[in-house]
Every structure is written in C-alpha cells, then in structure tokens.
Design a protein around this motif. Structure first.
Motif, PDB file in Angstrom:
ATOM      1  N   LEU A  63       0.818  -1.204   0.000  1.00 48.66           N
ATOM      2  CA  LEU A  63       0.000   0.000   0.000  1.00 48.66           C
ATOM      3  C   LEU A  63       0.857   1.261   0.000  1.00 48.66           C
ATOM      4  CD1 LEU A  63      -2.276  -1.201   2.940  1.00 48.66           C
ATOM      5  CD2 LEU A  63      -2.785  -1.384   0.497  1.00 48.66           C
ATOM      6  N   ASP A  64       0.266   2.345  -0.473  1.00 50.01           N
ATOM      7  CA  ASP A  64       0.889   3.648  -0.314  1.00 50.01           C
ATOM      8  C   ASP A  64       0.056   4.462   0.669  1.00 50.01           C
ATOM      9  OD1 ASP A  64      -1.332   4.256  -1.872  1.00 50.01           O
ATOM     10  OD2 ASP A  64      -0.245   5.578  -3.220  1.00 50.01           O
ATOM     11  N   ARG A  65       0.598   5.565   1.123  1.00 46.95           N
ATOM     12  CA  ARG A  65      -0.103   6.378   2.120  1.00 46.95           C
ATOM     13  C   ARG A  65      -1.448   6.888   1.611  1.00 46.95           C
ATOM     14  NH1 ARG A  65       4.874   6.915   4.059  1.00 46.95           N
ATOM     15  NH2 ARG A  65       5.097   7.340   6.279  1.00 46.95           N
ATOM     16  N   LEU A  66      -1.514   7.206   0.359  1.00 48.12           N
ATOM     17  CA  LEU A  66      -2.710   7.818  -0.207  1.00 48.12           C
ATOM     18  C   LEU A  66      -3.943   6.912  -0.146  1.00 48.12           C
ATOM     19  CD1 LEU A  66      -3.278  10.549  -1.481  1.00 48.12           C
ATOM     20  CD2 LEU A  66      -2.889   9.519  -3.717  1.00 48.12           C
ATOM     21  N   GLY A  67      -3.775   5.624  -0.459  1.00 49.34           N
ATOM     22  CA  GLY A  67      -4.935   4.748  -0.542  1.00 49.34           C
ATOM     23  C   GLY A  67      -5.007   3.643   0.495  1.00 49.34           C
ATOM     24  N   ALA A  68      -4.082   3.629   1.438  1.00 46.50           N
ATOM     25  CA  ALA A  68      -3.993   2.506   2.383  1.00 46.50           C
ATOM     26  C   ALA A  68      -5.282   2.286   3.154  1.00 46.50           C
ATOM     27  CB  ALA A  68      -2.831   2.725   3.350  1.00 46.50           C
ATOM     28  N   LYS A  69      -5.843   3.334   3.728  1.00 44.54           N
ATOM     29  CA  LYS A  69      -7.053   3.178   4.541  1.00 44.54           C
ATOM     30  C   LYS A  69      -8.224   2.667   3.708  1.00 44.54           C
ATOM     31  CE  LYS A  69      -6.064   6.636   8.083  1.00 44.54           C
ATOM     32  NZ  LYS A  69      -6.566   7.866   8.721  1.00 44.54           N
ATOM     33  N   ASP A  70      -8.402   3.231   2.508  1.00 38.82           N
ATOM     34  CA  ASP A  70      -9.513   2.802   1.647  1.00 38.82           C
ATOM     35  C   ASP A  70      -9.387   1.338   1.261  1.00 38.82           C
ATOM     36  OD1 ASP A  70     -10.678   5.310   1.716  1.00 38.82           O
ATOM     37  OD2 ASP A  70      -9.804   5.953  -0.199  1.00 38.82           O
ATOM     38  N   VAL A  71      -8.172   0.917   0.929  1.00 40.79           N
ATOM     39  CA  VAL A  71      -7.938  -0.476   0.541  1.00 40.79           C
ATOM     40  C   VAL A  71      -8.238  -1.410   1.712  1.00 40.79           C
ATOM     41  CG1 VAL A  71      -6.178  -2.146  -0.153  1.00 40.79           C
ATOM     42  CG2 VAL A  71      -6.293   0.082  -1.287  1.00 40.79           C
ATOM     43  N   LEU A  72      -7.732  -1.087   2.891  1.00 41.72           N
ATOM     44  CA  LEU A  72      -7.967  -1.937   4.059  1.00 41.72           C
ATOM     45  C   LEU A  72      -9.448  -1.975   4.430  1.00 41.72           C
ATOM     46  CD1 LEU A  72      -4.842  -1.004   6.199  1.00 41.72           C
ATOM     47  CD2 LEU A  72      -5.249  -3.130   4.934  1.00 41.72           C
ATOM     48  N   HIS A  73     -10.131  -0.829   4.359  1.00 41.77           N
ATOM     49  CA  HIS A  73     -11.586  -0.817   4.585  1.00 41.77           C
ATOM     50  C   HIS A  73     -12.276  -1.768   3.609  1.00 41.77           C
ATOM     51  CE1 HIS A  73     -11.301   3.070   6.839  1.00 41.77           C
ATOM     52  NE2 HIS A  73     -12.317   2.522   7.478  1.00 41.77           N
ATOM     53  N   VAL A 122     -11.129  -4.362   1.814  1.00 44.66           N
ATOM     54  CA  VAL A 122     -10.824  -5.784   1.987  1.00 44.66           C
ATOM     55  C   VAL A 122     -11.512  -6.338   3.242  1.00 44.66           C
ATOM     56  CG1 VAL A 122      -8.985  -7.481   2.352  1.00 44.66           C
ATOM     57  CG2 VAL A 122      -8.684  -5.668   0.651  1.00 44.66           C
ATOM     58  N   LEU A 123     -11.457  -5.603   4.340  1.00 44.77           N
ATOM     59  CA  LEU A 123     -12.120  -6.068   5.564  1.00 44.77           C
ATOM     60  C   LEU A 123     -13.632  -6.191   5.364  1.00 44.77           C
ATOM     61  CD1 LEU A 123     -10.290  -4.255   8.492  1.00 44.77           C
ATOM     62  CD2 LEU A 123     -10.552  -6.711   8.171  1.00 44.77           C
ATOM     63  N   HIS A 124     -14.226  -5.186   4.742  1.00 46.14           N
ATOM     64  CA  HIS A 124     -15.669  -5.245   4.480  1.00 46.14           C
ATOM     65  C   HIS A 124     -16.020  -6.428   3.568  1.00 46.14           C
ATOM     66  CE1 HIS A 124     -18.179  -2.114   6.252  1.00 46.14           C
ATOM     67  NE2 HIS A 124     -17.115  -1.318   6.228  1.00 46.14           N
ATOM     68  N   ALA A 125     -15.197  -6.680   2.561  1.00 49.84           N
ATOM     69  CA  ALA A 125     -15.482  -7.792   1.640  1.00 49.84           C
ATOM     70  C   ALA A 125     -15.434  -9.131   2.368  1.00 49.84           C
ATOM     71  CB  ALA A 125     -14.491  -7.777   0.472  1.00 49.84           C
ATOM     72  N   ILE A 126     -14.455  -9.314   3.235  1.00 50.89           N
ATOM     73  CA  ILE A 126     -14.365 -10.557   4.013  1.00 50.89           C
ATOM     74  C   ILE A 126     -15.607 -10.710   4.887  1.00 50.89           C
ATOM     75  CG2 ILE A 126     -13.130 -11.749   5.879  1.00 50.89           C
ATOM     76  CD1 ILE A 126     -10.528 -10.450   4.698  1.00 50.89           C
ATOM     77  N   LEU A 127     -15.944  -9.661   5.622  1.00 48.52           N
ATOM     78  CA  LEU A 127     -17.101  -9.731   6.514  1.00 48.52           C
ATOM     79  C   LEU A 127     -18.400  -9.921   5.731  1.00 48.52           C
ATOM     80  CD1 LEU A 127     -16.061  -7.019   9.116  1.00 48.52           C
ATOM     81  CD2 LEU A 127     -15.960  -9.516   9.358  1.00 48.52           C
ATOM     82  N   ASP A 131     -11.150   1.927  -8.568  1.00 45.07           N
ATOM     83  CA  ASP A 131     -12.021   1.439  -9.647  1.00 45.07           C
ATOM     84  C   ASP A 131     -12.369  -0.036  -9.521  1.00 45.07           C
ATOM     85  OD1 ASP A 131     -12.244   3.940 -10.874  1.00 45.07           O
ATOM     86  OD2 ASP A 131     -10.407   3.631 -12.038  1.00 45.07           O
ATOM     87  N   VAL A 132     -12.219  -0.603  -8.343  1.00 48.86           N
ATOM     88  CA  VAL A 132     -12.636  -1.980  -8.064  1.00 48.86           C
ATOM     89  C   VAL A 132     -13.848  -1.894  -7.142  1.00 48.86           C
ATOM     90  CG1 VAL A 132     -11.977  -4.209  -7.060  1.00 48.86           C
ATOM     91  CG2 VAL A 132     -10.274  -2.839  -8.283  1.00 48.86           C
ATOM     92  N   THR A 133     -14.953  -2.499  -7.564  1.00 52.67           N
ATOM     93  CA  THR A 133     -16.162  -2.502  -6.746  1.00 52.67           C
ATOM     94  C   THR A 133     -16.074  -3.644  -5.753  1.00 52.67           C
ATOM     95  OG1 THR A 133     -17.427  -1.608  -8.596  1.00 52.67           O
ATOM     96  CG2 THR A 133     -18.686  -2.616  -6.812  1.00 52.67           C
ATOM     97  N   MET A 134     -16.241  -3.285  -4.474  1.00 58.69           N
ATOM     98  CA  MET A 134     -16.111  -4.272  -3.407  1.00 58.69           C
ATOM     99  C   MET A 134     -17.382  -4.266  -2.565  1.00 58.69           C
ATOM    100  SD  MET A 134     -12.162  -3.509  -2.376  1.00 58.69           S
ATOM    101  CE  MET A 134     -11.791  -5.146  -1.795  1.00 58.69           C
ATOM    102  N   PRO A 135     -17.844  -5.456  -2.145  1.00 55.20           N
ATOM    103  CA  PRO A 135     -19.040  -5.495  -1.299  1.00 55.20           C
ATOM    104  C   PRO A 135     -18.709  -5.023   0.112  1.00 55.20           C
ATOM    105  CG  PRO A 135     -18.136  -7.692  -1.502  1.00 55.20           C
ATOM    106  CD  PRO A 135     -17.311  -6.800  -2.394  1.00 55.20           C
ATOM    107  N   ALA A 136     -19.723  -4.440   0.755  1.00 62.24           N
ATOM    108  CA  ALA A 136     -19.534  -3.965   2.123  1.00 62.24           C
ATOM    109  C   ALA A 136     -20.812  -4.207   2.908  1.00 62.24           C
ATOM    110  CB  ALA A 136     -19.178  -2.481   2.123  1.00 62.24           C
ATOM    111  N   VAL A 154     -14.603  -1.909  11.679  1.00 62.17           N
ATOM    112  CA  VAL A 154     -13.654  -1.786  10.562  1.00 62.17           C
ATOM    113  C   VAL A 154     -12.870  -0.478  10.679  1.00 62.17           C
ATOM    114  CG1 VAL A 154     -13.452  -1.518   8.058  1.00 62.17           C
ATOM    115  CG2 VAL A 154     -14.929  -3.310   9.006  1.00 62.17           C
ATOM    116  N   ASN A 155     -13.557   0.622  10.933  1.00 63.63           N
ATOM    117  CA  ASN A 155     -12.871   1.915  11.075  1.00 63.63           C
ATOM    118  C   ASN A 155     -11.857   1.890  12.207  1.00 63.63           C
ATOM    119  OD1 ASN A 155     -14.259   3.105   8.964  1.00 63.63           O
ATOM    120  ND2 ASN A 155     -15.817   3.991  10.292  1.00 63.63           N
ATOM    121  N   ASP A 156     -12.249   1.343  13.360  1.00 59.90           N
ATOM    122  CA  ASP A 156     -11.350   1.278  14.513  1.00 59.90           C
ATOM    123  C   ASP A 156     -10.104   0.453  14.210  1.00 59.90           C
ATOM    124  OD1 ASP A 156     -13.189   2.813  15.890  1.00 59.90           O
ATOM    125  OD2 ASP A 156     -13.901   1.172  17.176  1.00 59.90           O
TER     126      ASP A 156
END
Length: 183
Positions: A15-25, A27-32, A49-54, A64-66
């Motif tokens: 990850l880079d600093r710019l998108g790290a939080k969005d990516v982790l949000h 992936v975690l949401h998709a797993i859950l 540009d990747v649609t992920m379920p949440a 997830v935010n915490d």
C-alpha cells in the motif's frame, strides 16, 4: 476443529499512504460481507475502480474503522512499515470437563491480511503502483469469491443455529504491527 487444520486465507497487499485506509476498509468489508451469514444490508465501496461489497451496519462499520485506524497509527508512528490484520471466525461449542460445563469459541476459519506500506518515488511510480494495487484488489476479490463459494469454503462453515443477529458466529479482528497486538 484444531488450529492445525484451520483454513487460513492470506491476502498480501503493498500500500501507499494515499490509498492505504480505503484499501484496508474495502478488503475487511469484503471478508465480513462474505462471512457474516446474518441478515445484512449490502452496499458497495469503490476502491481504485474496483467494486467491493460492504456491510451497511453501524457496529460493523465502527469495528472496521477502529481496526484500520489502529493499524494506520501503528504503521505511521513506528519504524515497522509492515503489519497484519487477522480476522478469525469461530463457533461456540459446549465445553465439558470433569468439574464444569461452559462454552468455548472454536475457530473455523482465518483471514490474514499482510500489508506493507511503501511510498512511490515519483508520479510515474505512483501510477504504476496504483495500477498494480488495483490488479491485486481484483485478484483478492476473485480469490475471496472463489474460496467462499467453493466446496471447501462452504464445508468449513458450521451449522447456523441462530440467524437473528448479523453474525451467528463470533469473530475477532486483530491488528499486529511488529511485536504489538492491537486488539
């Protein structure tokens, strides 16, 4: 089920600093989304540009935010730029021993997100980095869907005995950075 045969699915992210939080949000949401099994209200996230379920649930979103914030603060404040977010899903089983009975949580599946923070050197490097990360996210979604819909992925799920909550199975999300475990 003992931990020796605990199915573990590993997701590796750079990850880079710019998108790290969005990516982790995402992936975690998709797993859950794929593993909660209760009555959930779906929504989607667009990450690179990747649609992920949440999951549209205030408690899940707060969790997830915490966890993402805990991961981010540990990565930003320390020298270690690598860490893990581990999602463990369990079932409650009756525990019997000589003197008492009670319940215990027995894990039946684990998802490990290995994340490393890197910073692109210049604009060209950043564009290449984002393209590669978008490809990794697409592959992650493919792996997640393929596993959870496979015979093996369905076979590990214990019988659902309570469908009144968002998750009939207890789950934990643990953040690890360096030698620190952050709940």
């Amino acid at each position: 089920m003992n931990n020796a045969i605990l199915p573990t699915i590993t997701i590796d992210l750079v990850l880079d600093r710019l998108g790290a939080k969005d990516v982790l949000h995402g992936v975690l949401h998709a797993i859950l989304f794929h593993r909660l099994f209760g009555s959930i209200k779906p929504r989607t996230l667009e990450v690179l540009d990747v649609t992920m379920p949440a999951v549209s649930d205030s408690d899940t979103e707060k969790l997830v935010n915490d966890k993402v914030e805990a991961f981010w603060k540990a990565i930003e404040s320390g020298a270690n730029k690598r860490g893990q977010i581990i999602v463990t899903i369990a079932e409650k089983k009756l525990k019997k021993n000589w003197f008492s009975t009670g319940e215990e949580e027995v894990p039946w599946e684990q998802w490990i997100i290995n994340a490393e923070l890197r910073q692109p050197r210049d604009e060209r490097d950043r564009l290449t980095f984002q393209t590669n990360l978008a490809s990794t996210l697409t592959e992650t979604m493919y792996t997640l869907i393929k596993y959870t819909s496979s015979e093996r992925g369905r076979a590990v799920v214990p019988p659902i005995t309570d469908a009144t909550t968002i998750s009939p199975f207890p789950f934990k999300v643990l953040v690890k950075v360096g030698n620190l475990e952050l709940g």
